[in-house]
Structures are given as C-alpha cells and as structure tokens.
Design an enzyme around this catalytic site. Sequence first.
Site, PDB file in Angstrom:
ATOM      1  CB  CYS A 161      71.494  20.255 -13.620  1.00  0.00           C
ATOM      2  SG  CYS A 161      70.701  21.727 -12.600  1.00  0.00           S
ATOM      3  CB  CYS A 169      66.761  24.111 -17.064  1.00  0.00           C
ATOM      4  SG  CYS A 169      65.105  23.356 -16.294  1.00  0.00           S
ATOM      5  CB  CYS A 220      65.467  19.805  -9.440  1.00  0.00           C
ATOM      6  SG  CYS A 220      64.463  20.092 -10.619  1.00  0.00           S
ATOM      7  CB  CYS A 267      68.687  16.192 -15.092  1.00  0.00           C
ATOM      8  SG  CYS A 267      67.202  16.879 -15.602  1.00  0.00           S
ATOM      9  CE  LYS A 277      58.510  38.916 -22.375  1.00  0.00           C
ATOM     10  NZ  LYS A 277      59.029  37.847 -23.650  1.00  0.00           N
TER      11      LYS A 277
END
Length: 421
Positions: free
Chosen positions: A350, A340, A356, A347, A270
């Site tokens: 969102c 998130c 989702c 949620c 990463k």
Amino acid sequence: MFHVRCSCTRVCYVVQCFTMASPYFTKSSTVITRRGNLNAGCTPAASLRSKLNSRRRKALSSAAVKVEVAEERISEQRPFSDPSSSGSCPELLPHGTVHLKTERDSLPLSAHSRRRRQLKVEYDEDEGVTPVKTEHWEPLDWKKQLGYIREMRSSRDAPVDNMGAEKCYDTEAPAHVRRFQVLVSLMLSSQTKDQVTAAAMQKLRAHGCTVENILATDDQTLGKLIYPVGFWRTKVKYLKLTSAMLQKEFGGDIPDAVEGLVRLPGVGPKMAHLAMDIAWDQVSGIGVDTHVHRISNRLGWLKKPTKNPEETRRALEEWLPRELWSEINWLLVGFGQQICLPVNPLCSVCLNQHSCPSAHKTSPTKRPKAGSPLSPSPTSSFKAKTEPEQESAVKNEGTETEQLLTPMSPTTQRRRLKKQR
C-alpha cells in the site's frame, strides 16, 4: 363691578366689588379712592388685572406640574401602558391628584388584559467586534492519501468495477426499467459479493426484471433466480413488497428522492444514495458500505471512531468536498476488495503505509478453541476483537456463499446448524 359717583365735584367715591368664583381666589373688600390718591390697602384696576393674570399663570403652571408628576407615577406603576394613546385625558381631582382616564379603565379587568405584553429585545451590533469563526476540520494528509488510492485503483480491475450496480442493468431497456434494475441489484448486494450479485442479476434479466414480472413470479421461482445471495429468502419478500409499492404509488418507477427510497422495504440509506447517483445521476450523499466504513476508520478520516456505516457517512459529509462524494464510494470499495482487506490487509504494497495510522498492525485472528493454552480468560475475552463486528461477517462471507452455491437437503442443513451451535 359697581361705580358710584356722588354729586360733589371734589370728592369722588369709587366702589369696586370683586366676587371670584374660582377656588384659587378670595373675595376682595371695597376699595375707595379720592382724587387719585391711593390708600395703603387700595389697588387700582390695572394692577388687579395683572395680579389676576399672574395668579392664573401660576395656577395653570402648578396644574401642569401636577399633571406631569401624576403621569410619571402612572408610568412607573404601569410600565406597559401608553398614557399618550388615543382616548386618554387627564382629570384633576379635588385633592390635587391627577388621574388619566383611558378606555381600559372603563372595562373590567380580565385574565387576558392583566397579561403583560411581550417585549422584543434587540441588541446593537458591535461594528468593531468580529464574529468567532469555527475552524473547518479535515484529516491530516487526506489529499495525499486520496491521490495514492487513485493511483492504486488506476487499473480499474476490482470486482466492483466490472460487476457493480453500474454494470448490472440492461442498457437497452427503457429508462424506468433500468432504474428499477439498479435498485434490485443494490438490494441483492447487501452482504453478498459482487460476483454472486452479478450472477443473480443476469438470471433475473433473462427472466424479465421488471415490476410486472416480479409481481407475477411466485416466491419459489424468484428464490431460485436470486439464489445464492445472502439472506435470499428475506430478499424475496422485500422484492415483492417493493415492486407492489412502486406499482401502486410511483407508477412502476423508483422514487427520485432519498426520502421516498428509504420508505421501500429492504432499502437503506446506503442503497438510496447510490441509487440516486447511478439511476438518477444526482449526488445526494455518500454511499457508505462495510468497505468505506472500515477504511475511513483505518485512515483516520473521522474525528472519532464510528460504530456503523451511517455514523461514518455523516462524519465524512461534514468535511469531504461534495464533488468527491460520488467518486469516494467506488474508490474505497475497490481499494478494500484488493488491498485494504478486512482481514490481513496488504499494508506492505500500500502506498499509504507511511501515513496510515493503522498500517502494519496485527489483524484479528480466529479465536482459539476453548481449553487451549492460547484461549483468553473470560475477563479479557473482549480484547480479542479489535475490528468492527461487520468485518467478521465479511470474513465469513466467502465460506457462506460457497456453501449456498450447492443445494443442501433439509437433513444436511439441520446437521450444519447443530454444529454451528
């Protein structure tokens, strides 16, 4: 051939004797002719020549047939030998068989000569048959979901936008120093909030964040400068080892390839991909941290759930267009920091709550104390964990950072360790 002519004018005796050395012919008897009249068993010279020529032709044709038959037999017995190669010649044996002498026959057989030659098999391409095309997999409605994430991230007010690795280096420093500072900020950001990483980088830059200064600073002073980042003692060792390796092998600069970056102590895939993107402005892969790993699994952007960020990176790179690899990291990281969340995601606010698959699901709660009525049985204890193990580390990240901000005495540290046990 002998010709005998007598003195008599009416009678003429001609004696012809033919002796043939060829095995295909036998000796002929004496032939006597009188006044051109032929006896029953007599043959003139012209007819004898024609018979000889016909017999020779038959003998040659039969020999040629025998040679062809023998060649076919030899080719069946030796499928990999070439009888028409240079140096091979047919030989007629007394019993009518044919043997082709080659250079190999004169040499003794060895293990290498007994091996068969490898044949190259080639298949004719069928023009009428079209090759089978594999379908390119991609998640359903991912473009719509990505558009909503961009809309929710349009304000750019997440911690990663103001205190990420792109904001932690000195813009007025030389190019190789800027690249080194980007790498140091990425190494310090592991399991640490961006606010804590930015504060540590500010102190390091004031001290002198260069390869030479890091090597000249003792471990205790360097630990105070980067404290309270997560695992700061281990990161002090990594900074020293990495700086020494950069000075020895790369002339004080960071490597310009992922293969060289991952060789540095404390640098993973990463960090390597993010360093290539930020420091070298080259997109080599997707930088996947705990936020990208969590959100990709929640949105169903993977063929099957993954267990660690490295598996998530490989799965995303299989279908996500390359022009989005650089953008997807900061989009999902900021989205994970604001909406998130690892625990109790928002949620309800969102824009992807209707598409989702993980929307409005109960987030994992704290495990109840042993002995309480809500505590699960030993056989069903594994059902309490519904999120990856890395989310529990992120959940306790804030409390651990707050504890590290205030220095503790060795006695206090021992007491807290005993309580945790």
